[in-house]
Motif scaffolding. Structure first.
Motif, mmCIF file in Angstrom:
data_model
loop_
_atom_site.group_PDB
_atom_site.id
_atom_site.type_symbol
_atom_site.label_atom_id
_atom_site.label_comp_id
_atom_site.label_asym_id
_atom_site.label_seq_id
_atom_site.Cartn_x
_atom_site.Cartn_y
_atom_site.Cartn_z
ATOM 1 N N PRO A 214 0.814 -1.225 0.000
ATOM 2 C CA PRO A 214 0.000 0.000 0.000
ATOM 3 C C PRO A 214 0.847 1.274 0.000
ATOM 4 C CG PRO A 214 -0.806 -1.537 1.655
ATOM 5 C CD PRO A 214 0.473 -2.101 1.125
ATOM 6 N N TYR A 215 2.099 1.160 0.489
ATOM 7 C CA TYR A 215 2.971 2.339 0.556
ATOM 8 C C TYR A 215 3.823 2.488 -0.701
ATOM 9 C CZ TYR A 215 1.922 1.712 5.490
ATOM 10 O OH TYR A 215 1.286 1.547 6.690
ATOM 11 N N SER A 216 3.709 1.542 -1.606
ATOM 12 C CA SER A 216 4.676 1.525 -2.706
ATOM 13 C C SER A 216 4.534 2.746 -3.617
ATOM 14 C CB SER A 216 4.570 0.226 -3.513
ATOM 15 O OG SER A 216 3.327 0.154 -4.160
ATOM 16 N N ASP A 217 3.355 3.360 -3.606
ATOM 17 C CA ASP A 217 3.159 4.597 -4.352
ATOM 18 C C ASP A 217 3.952 5.743 -3.747
ATOM 19 O OD1 ASP A 217 1.508 3.861 -6.275
ATOM 20 O OD2 ASP A 217 -0.336 4.705 -5.413
ATOM 21 N N ASP A 218 4.067 5.678 -2.452
ATOM 22 C CA ASP A 218 4.621 6.812 -1.732
ATOM 23 C C ASP A 218 6.009 6.445 -1.229
ATOM 24 O OD1 ASP A 218 5.175 8.971 -0.221
ATOM 25 O OD2 ASP A 218 3.276 8.976 0.860
ATOM 26 N N PHE A 219 6.956 6.611 -2.118
ATOM 27 C CA PHE A 219 8.301 6.143 -1.830
ATOM 28 C C PHE A 219 8.884 6.799 -0.575
ATOM 29 C CE2 PHE A 219 12.064 4.041 -2.454
ATOM 30 C CZ PHE A 219 13.129 4.904 -2.419
ATOM 31 N N TYR A 309 8.255 5.342 -10.605
ATOM 32 C CA TYR A 309 8.797 6.499 -9.878
ATOM 33 C C TYR A 309 7.720 7.531 -9.568
ATOM 34 C CZ TYR A 309 13.416 4.822 -11.353
ATOM 35 O OH TYR A 309 14.540 4.072 -11.563
ATOM 36 N N GLY A 310 6.446 7.232 -9.812
ATOM 37 C CA GLY A 310 5.390 8.232 -9.716
ATOM 38 C C GLY A 310 5.296 8.974 -11.038
ATOM 39 N N ALA A 311 4.157 9.652 -11.262
ATOM 40 C CA ALA A 311 3.882 10.234 -12.584
ATOM 41 C C ALA A 311 5.018 11.130 -13.082
ATOM 42 C CB ALA A 311 2.569 11.014 -12.548
ATOM 43 N N GLN A 315 7.782 10.312 -16.024
ATOM 44 C CA GLN A 315 7.934 11.183 -17.184
ATOM 45 C C GLN A 315 9.424 11.431 -17.453
ATOM 46 O OE1 GLN A 315 4.950 12.303 -18.845
ATOM 47 N NE2 GLN A 315 6.462 12.705 -20.462
ATOM 48 N N ASN A 316 10.169 11.692 -16.377
ATOM 49 C CA ASN A 316 11.612 11.916 -16.517
ATOM 50 C C ASN A 316 12.350 10.675 -17.004
ATOM 51 O OD1 ASN A 316 11.539 14.553 -15.685
ATOM 52 N ND2 ASN A 316 11.884 14.054 -13.524
#
Ligand SMILES: *[C@@H]1O[C@H](CO)[C@@H](O)[C@H](O)[C@H]1NC(C)=O
Ligand SMILES: *[C@@H]1O[C@H](CO)[C@@H](O)[C@H](O)[C@H]1NC(C)=O
Ligand SMILES: *[C@@H]1O[C@H](CO)[C@@H](O)[C@H](O)[C@H]1NC(C)=O
Length: 398
Positions: A214-219, A309-311, A315-316
């Motif tokens: 559940p935390y994997s989105d929020d590194f 890495y999140g949106a 992108q980077n």
């Protein structure tokens, strides 16, 4: 070898003539992979490879079997370890039961890789793993796309062989798919791929890694929870895992507080306990938070993709907001899947999906023991009978 270990080894040799006693004895715990191999009477070599991004990787080699010699050309068997593991995985059992010795004695030139960040590959040309957080900004993407090709190229060049036999266990299979998806030219460098505990899809994974998912989105949350870039779970985290995943009788056992055993799930009772002191001293062998997190991400996403890495970060890195999926159509090397019915990380459901998507599966082998778990692939007391005989059989056909 340091003097103290050397002296205790000599004392042990004086009191006990059996090399196997020595290797499984607690005094053997602090020996390195190559020292353990030499203590068993085999020849061992250390090689180093520097990757294009500066990581200094250590390879271990057993060039020939116990009764062999330097003469003659032997086909290369290349072994690649699991998450939180190292080259030592392959040798912590009796010589007639540990895959590296079995292959060496069967006439193979055995090489064992070590991925960036583990005990043997915790080094870099400019970054200090203890000081520079950026040393740890990698996941198994980099292991599969950078480390594995670099080690394979080194081995082929050093031995003068055109190709090799690949054996991967767990993360050693994840990175096999990652490499061949991204660099399909490596298919021609592998004669066959043995996949023990194949780990690509993680949708049905069980155990502690599902708790961090559940935390994997929020590194950032995960970094705070776990410490820094290196994966060193705090006592609080492991206490929670032990409470949830260890049975009451086991709860004080040392094995319960070993994060690798916690992640891999309940013991099948096949573990060769004679080697436990050595196994516990060598594992967990270290990795980055990203590497562990990457598996948790796949549990949530249900797809086999690069690191998320999140949106903005995506992108980077990738020029798109979501992480790209690996293209399994590119994995055309003949591939043999070996899986256990009681495996928490490479579950039967997820392996079944993988088997339908890989284009060249030559064997889909369910280990014939219902309780067979993830770590049994390397440390089961009868892994030779349950798994390795079939591995040798497949290798002999290619
Ligand atoms: C291994 O080495 C560490 C540090 O030198 C020491 O504390 C430990 O007792 C050693 N373990 C064994 C089993 O010899
Ligand atoms: C890291 O690599 C450098 C360069 O090869 C070497 O001099 C150094 O001893 C290594 N450090 C460790 C801890 O292995
Ligand atoms: C998995 O991949 C498929 C196909 O690319 C996509 O449609 C789906 O949204 C992905 N699932 C998740 C949960 O990201």
């Amino acid at each position: 070898m340091n003097a103290l270990v050397g002296i205790s080894l000599l004392l042990l040799l004086a009191t006990s003539s059996s090399a196997a006693d020595l290797r499984s004895h607690p005094a053997g715990a602090n020996l390195t992979t190559t020292e353990l191999i030499e203590a068993m009477g085999y020849t061992a070599e250390i090689h180093h490879v520097t990757t294009e991004d500066g990581y200094i990787l250590e390879l271990h080699r057993i060039p020939y079997g116990i009764s062999g010699s330097d003469g003659g050309v032997r086909p290369v068997a290349y072994l690649q370890h699991c998450l939180l593991c190292s080259s030592s995985d392959w040798i912590m059992n009796d010589p007639d039961k540990a895959l590296a010795y079995i292959l060496a004695d069967a006439g193979y030139d055995v090489w064992m890789g070590n991925y960036r960040g583990n005990t043997y590959s915790r080094n870099h040309t400019t970054l200090d793993p203890d000081e520079d957080l950026s040393f740890w900004s990698f996941s198994w993407d980099e292991m599969g796309i950078i480390d594995l090709p670099a080690m394979i190229d080194y081995v082929l060049e050093f031995t003068g062989q055109p190709d090799l036999y690949y054996v991967g266990f767990s993360m050693g299979t994840t990175t096999y798919y990652a490499m061949l998806s991204e660099k399909p030219e490596y298919n021609s460098k592998l004669r066959v791929g043995i996949n023990l505990g194949p780990a690509a899809y993680m949708e049905h994974m069980k155990g502690p890694l599902t708790l961090i998912a559940p935390y994997s989105d929020d590194f950032d949350t995960l970094m705070t929870l776990l410490g820094k870039g290196e994966f060193l779970p705090s006592r609080d985290v492991t206490d929670e895992w032990v409470e949830k995943y260890c049975d009451d009788e086991m709860i004080s056992a040392e094995i319960c507080y070993n994060v690798l055993f916690l992640i891999a799930g309940p013991d099948s009772e096949l573990l060769n306990e004679e080697y436990l002191p050595v196994i516990l001293a060598h594992t967990p062998a270290g990795t980055s938070v990203h590497t562990v997190n990457h598996y948790a991400q796949l549990y949530v996403s249900t797809n086999f993709t690069k690191y998320d890495y999140g949106a903005l970060g995506n992108q980077n890195h990738y020029g798109q907001t979501t992480p790209p999926a690996f293209n399994l159509d590119n994995v055309v090397t003949p591939t043999a899947l070996f899986w256990g019915a009681n495996d928490w990380l490479a579950t039967p459901e997820d392996v079944a999906r993988l088997a339908t998507e890989l284009p060249n599966v030559i064997l889909n082998y369910r280990v014939p023991f219902d309780m067979f778990n993830h770590l049994d692939f390397v440390w089961a007391i009868n892994a030779d009978e349950l798994v390795y005989n079939e591995v040798l059989n497949v290798l002999s056909q290619y």
